[in-house]
Design a protein around this motif. Structure first.
Motif, mmCIF file in Angstrom:
data_model
loop_
_atom_site.group_PDB
_atom_site.id
_atom_site.type_symbol
_atom_site.label_atom_id
_atom_site.label_comp_id
_atom_site.label_asym_id
_atom_site.label_seq_id
_atom_site.Cartn_x
_atom_site.Cartn_y
_atom_site.Cartn_z
ATOM 1 N N GLU A 143 43.959 46.188 41.854
ATOM 2 C CA GLU A 143 43.527 45.685 40.256
ATOM 3 C C GLU A 143 44.795 44.197 40.279
ATOM 4 O OE1 GLU A 143 45.781 48.466 41.346
ATOM 5 O OE2 GLU A 143 44.137 49.527 42.774
ATOM 6 N N THR A 144 44.252 43.855 39.199
ATOM 7 C CA THR A 144 45.727 43.182 38.378
ATOM 8 C C THR A 144 45.426 42.750 37.007
ATOM 9 O OG1 THR A 144 46.185 40.648 38.668
ATOM 10 C CG2 THR A 144 43.999 41.094 38.285
ATOM 11 N N PHE A 145 46.097 42.721 35.874
ATOM 12 C CA PHE A 145 45.663 41.873 34.828
ATOM 13 C C PHE A 145 45.263 41.022 34.468
ATOM 14 C CE2 PHE A 145 48.042 46.066 35.357
ATOM 15 C CZ PHE A 145 47.272 47.006 34.547
ATOM 16 N N VAL A 146 44.751 40.118 33.635
ATOM 17 C CA VAL A 146 43.902 39.124 33.680
ATOM 18 C C VAL A 146 44.112 39.026 31.299
ATOM 19 C CG1 VAL A 146 42.433 37.265 33.133
ATOM 20 C CG2 VAL A 146 42.741 38.840 34.965
ATOM 21 N N GLU A 241 43.597 39.328 46.765
ATOM 22 C CA GLU A 241 44.232 38.770 46.162
ATOM 23 C C GLU A 241 43.935 37.492 45.611
ATOM 24 O OE1 GLU A 241 48.440 39.948 48.381
ATOM 25 O OE2 GLU A 241 47.359 41.406 47.503
ATOM 26 N N SER A 242 43.212 36.126 46.708
ATOM 27 C CA SER A 242 43.437 35.553 46.800
ATOM 28 C C SER A 242 42.027 35.233 45.168
ATOM 29 C CB SER A 242 42.256 34.897 47.650
ATOM 30 O OG SER A 242 42.586 34.800 49.069
ATOM 31 N N PHE A 243 41.057 36.151 45.615
ATOM 32 C CA PHE A 243 40.307 35.393 44.011
ATOM 33 C C PHE A 243 40.979 35.792 42.652
ATOM 34 C CE2 PHE A 243 37.744 38.150 41.485
ATOM 35 C CZ PHE A 243 36.926 37.404 40.899
ATOM 36 N N VAL A 247 40.654 33.510 39.660
ATOM 37 C CA VAL A 247 40.360 34.587 38.235
ATOM 38 C C VAL A 247 41.338 33.637 37.425
ATOM 39 C CG1 VAL A 247 40.113 36.172 36.894
ATOM 40 C CG2 VAL A 247 38.759 35.919 38.872
ATOM 41 N N LYS A 248 42.529 33.398 37.361
ATOM 42 C CA LYS A 248 43.910 33.221 37.416
ATOM 43 C C LYS A 248 43.646 31.715 36.661
ATOM 44 C CE LYS A 248 46.627 37.308 38.056
ATOM 45 N NZ LYS A 248 47.503 38.244 38.612
ATOM 46 N N GLY A 253 43.222 27.958 33.406
ATOM 47 C CA GLY A 253 44.001 26.802 33.239
ATOM 48 C C GLY A 253 42.634 26.013 32.254
ATOM 49 N N THR A 254 41.352 27.006 32.556
ATOM 50 C CA THR A 254 39.973 26.497 31.960
ATOM 51 C C THR A 254 40.213 27.168 30.261
ATOM 52 O OG1 THR A 254 39.203 26.077 33.865
ATOM 53 C CG2 THR A 254 38.027 25.765 31.998
#
Ligand SMILES: [Zn+2]
Length: 306
Positions: A143-146, A241-243, A247-248, A253-254
């Motif tokens: 999991e991560t937070f975006v 994690e590479s994914f 995503v980040k 960035g974009t």
């Protein structure tokens, strides 16, 4: 193939239509209303270009009917270029870039990009049960937070909220990225149950949530990230994690920030790019065509050779 901007499919209405038709209907036109291939092309100045008549259900159609392009005022070559630009960019293309490159309003560019993300949502062909993993297969779950970025915050306004995303990656297979309401055993379990077969060997970090959901699977290994134990034999979640790193870069960035309402669409786009990546032998043109095929109402999984 890399994108050659002089290709007439990006400029000429007839060439763009012919391209969309050849991608959507490799064996000739098929009626989007009833599925029949007993069709007649309507030629002549009294008919709209590209109009086809179905001899089975007697309804007219064009290549955009029943797709994300239906009823759009954006010209077909611009749609084709939009598909190619978005499918060939790992870091994503902002609506501002599309607005400038396609020569359409920002609002139209935003609409087009959201529709293309929708086309990139390709459902697997299953009987409704999970399709990832299985006996002897490894699936990483992380999991991560975006969301918003602190750097963009002015005047002491609170930092935009970040929202949780779960990524599931089958080693050597497909990836799914899903926005979840929160990182609790209940939410994560729901996503896992939907996509991952119980016979799977699950790889997670050592969180309490992972401990709970790990019990649902044949085998569970966990790596303790807080102790820098990133790799222990084959127990790691580096693929997920590479994914997330990708995503980040894309979101910050974009797009700079992404609202919760649209977060899943951006995750779908990242998932599509990952699942159709060039290391799988899929070039920019093939990836764009896969998205165009996903544009029709009935979504199918176009399996790629591994
Ligand atoms: Zn028909």
């Amino acid at each position: 193939m890399t994108i050659n901007l002089t290709n007439p499919i990006f400029h000429d209405e007839d060439a763009a239509r012919a391209h969309l038709e050849s991608v959507r209907w490799p064996n000739g036109p098929e009626c989007p209303h009833c599925g029949s291939d007993r069709v007649t092309r309507l030629a002549g100045s009294s008919h709209r270009k590209g109009l086809i008549h179905c001899n089975a259900c007697e309804k007219p159609f064009t290549v955009t009917v029943g797709s994300v392009m239906e009823r759009s005022k954006i010209a077909m070559p611009k749609w084709v270029l939009g598909f190619y630009l978005m499918a060939s960019s790992k870091k994503g293309v902002s609506s501002h870039q599309l607005h400038r490159m396609l020569g359409i309003t920002y609002k139209s560019a935003w609409f087009l990009s959201m529709r293309i993300r929708e086309a990139m949502h390709i459902e697997p062909e299953t009987d409704g049960g999970p399709d990832m993993g299985g006996k002897g297969k490894i699936v990483e779950s992380d999991e991560t937070f975006v969301g918003g970025k602190k750097k963009n915050v002015h005047n002491g306004k609170p930092e935009p909220k970040k929202h949780p995303v779960v990524a599931l990656v089958e080693r050597g297979g497909t990836l799914r990225a899903r926005h979840v309401p929160n990182v609790t055993a209940k939410s994560v379990r729901e996503v896992l149950k939907k996509h991952v077969k119980p016979e799977t060997h699950l790889m997670t970090d050592t969180s309490l949530v992972a401990e709970h959901v790990g019990k649902d699977f044949a085998k569970h290994s966990a790596v303790n990230h807080s102790r820098d134990e990133y790799v222990r034999g084959n127990a790691y979640t580096n693929t997920a994690e590479s994914f997330f790193a990708l995503v980040k870069r894309k979101v910050y960035g974009t797009h700079h920030a992404v609202s919760e309402k649209h977060l899943q669409r951006y995750m779908t786009e990242a998932e599509f790019i990952w699942n159709n990546r060039s290391s799988k032998g899929i070039d920019d043109a093939a990836r764009a065509d896969n998205a165009i095929r996903g544009a029709k109402g009935k979504r199918l999984m176009y399996r790629q050779p591994n």
